[in-house]
Scaffold this motif. Structure first.
Motif, short mmCIF file in Angstrom:
data_model
loop_
_atom_site.label_atom_id
_atom_site.label_comp_id
_atom_site.label_asym_id
_atom_site.label_seq_id
_atom_site.Cartn_x
_atom_site.Cartn_y
_atom_site.Cartn_z
N ASN A 84 -27.06 22.34 -27.18
CA ASN A 84 -27.70 20.68 -26.73
C ASN A 84 -27.68 19.70 -27.80
N ALA A 85 -26.41 20.15 -29.06
CA ALA A 85 -25.84 19.20 -29.39
C ALA A 85 -25.02 18.09 -28.41
N PRO A 86 -25.66 16.15 -29.55
CA PRO A 86 -24.47 15.80 -28.39
C PRO A 86 -22.76 15.80 -28.82
N LEU A 87 -22.16 15.50 -27.72
CA LEU A 87 -20.41 15.09 -28.32
C LEU A 87 -20.38 13.46 -28.90
N GLN A 88 -19.65 13.48 -29.22
CA GLN A 88 -18.78 12.09 -29.78
C GLN A 88 -17.48 11.69 -28.52
N PRO A 89 -16.75 10.64 -28.43
CA PRO A 89 -16.17 10.53 -27.42
C PRO A 89 -14.40 11.13 -28.37
N GLY A 90 -13.70 11.25 -27.00
CA GLY A 90 -12.23 12.10 -28.20
C GLY A 90 -12.56 13.67 -28.53
N ASP A 91 -14.01 14.13 -29.03
CA ASP A 91 -14.37 15.83 -29.20
C ASP A 91 -13.24 15.69 -28.05
N SER A 92 -13.26 17.93 -28.71
CA SER A 92 -12.78 18.92 -27.82
C SER A 92 -13.38 20.20 -28.80
N LEU A 93 -13.48 20.64 -27.53
CA LEU A 93 -14.17 21.68 -27.45
C LEU A 93 -12.93 23.04 -27.40
N GLU A 94 -13.69 24.63 -27.80
CA GLU A 94 -13.13 25.10 -27.59
C GLU A 94 -13.84 27.01 -28.08
N LEU A 95 -13.98 27.37 -26.32
CA LEU A 95 -14.72 28.91 -26.38
C LEU A 95 -13.79 29.57 -26.51
N GLN A 96 -13.10 30.45 -26.86
CA GLN A 96 -12.31 31.82 -27.49
C GLN A 96 -12.97 32.84 -27.32
N LEU A 97 -12.87 34.02 -26.10
CA LEU A 97 -13.26 35.64 -26.42
C LEU A 97 -12.65 36.01 -26.78
N PHE A 98 -13.24 37.40 -26.66
CA PHE A 98 -12.17 38.55 -28.17
C PHE A 98 -13.39 39.96 -27.35
N PHE A 99 -12.20 41.11 -27.82
CA PHE A 99 -13.08 41.66 -27.14
C PHE A 99 -12.87 42.54 -28.63
N ARG A 100 -13.84 43.37 -28.16
CA ARG A 100 -13.83 44.25 -29.55
C ARG A 100 -15.01 44.91 -29.40
N PRO A 101 -14.04 46.09 -28.78
CA PRO A 101 -14.69 47.32 -28.63
C PRO A 101 -15.94 48.20 -29.46
N LEU A 102 -16.46 48.80 -28.89
CA LEU A 102 -18.21 49.48 -29.76
C LEU A 102 -17.27 50.89 -30.18
N ARG A 103 -17.99 51.18 -31.20
CA ARG A 103 -17.29 52.07 -32.38
C ARG A 103 -17.93 53.55 -31.77
N ASP A 104 -19.50 53.60 -31.40
CA ASP A 104 -20.00 55.31 -31.67
C ASP A 104 -21.15 53.94 -30.62
N ASP A 105 -21.93 55.30 -30.72
CA ASP A 105 -23.51 55.57 -29.59
C ASP A 105 -24.28 54.50 -29.98
N GLU A 106 -24.67 54.54 -31.83
CA GLU A 106 -25.48 53.35 -32.56
C GLU A 106 -25.21 52.37 -32.36
N GLU A 107 -23.71 52.21 -32.44
CA GLU A 107 -24.06 51.04 -31.97
C GLU A 107 -24.14 49.94 -30.76
N TYR A 108 -23.55 50.87 -29.48
CA TYR A 108 -23.72 50.32 -28.08
C TYR A 108 -25.80 50.46 -28.35
N TYR A 109 -26.32 51.39 -28.72
CA TYR A 109 -27.36 50.88 -29.13
C TYR A 109 -28.19 50.12 -29.54
N ASN A 110 -27.60 49.11 -30.56
CA ASN A 110 -27.76 48.29 -31.12
C ASN A 110 -27.17 47.20 -31.39
N GLN A 111 -26.37 46.39 -30.30
CA GLN A 111 -25.94 45.88 -30.01
C GLN A 111 -25.91 44.50 -29.53
N GLY A 112 -27.21 44.31 -30.15
CA GLY A 112 -27.99 42.60 -29.57
C GLY A 112 -27.99 41.87 -30.35
N THR A 113 -27.08 41.50 -31.13
CA THR A 113 -25.78 40.84 -32.28
C THR A 113 -25.12 40.66 -32.50
#
Length: 132
Positions: A84-113
């Protein structure tokens, strides 16, 4: 003859990287006072932000199950809490996606963060407001 005055713009790069190359695209919008990071992302038509203010999908790809993102403003990573922060004239945003596979069942159940991996080495609201 009057010289046209260039309209300040906001640039948004949606970067799917090597994992999601089909969503990589640059969007340019006219700047207007009060435009926020969230509004600029929504203007792309590919970023969906939920009612709770979190990015929930990009180009139809849900931000879950090991898919994370980094949001950058003018080349500097920022936390998603600044949507919700305001932008300024000329600002540039980048949204980059990554895939990090989950390593085990415990990480799957604790992935909230997992979504918040982008919140390292970021600027804060004082930086956006010019406060040292």
């Amino acid at each position: 003859m009057p010289v046209p005055i260039p309209t300040p713009a906001i640039t948004v790069l949606i970067n799917g990287g090597s994992v999601f190359p089909n969503i990589t695209q640059v969007y340019t919008f006219a700047f207007y006072p009060g435009i926020t990071i969230a509004q600029a992302l929504r203007n792309t038509g590919v970023v969906v932000i939920g009612f709770n203010g979190q990015i929930i999908s990009v180009g139809g790809i849900p931000i879950t199950d090991g898919i994370t993102f980094v949001l950058s403003l003018n080349g500097r990573p920022i936390p998603s809490t600044l949507l919700n922060a305001p932008l300024q004239p000329g600002d540039s945003l980048e949204l980059q996606l990554f895939f990090r596979p989950l390593r085990d069942d415990e990480e799957y159940y604790n992935q909230g963060t997992v979504q918040y991996e982008e919140e390292r080495n970021y600027i804060d609201e004082d930086d956006l407001n010019g406060v040292d």
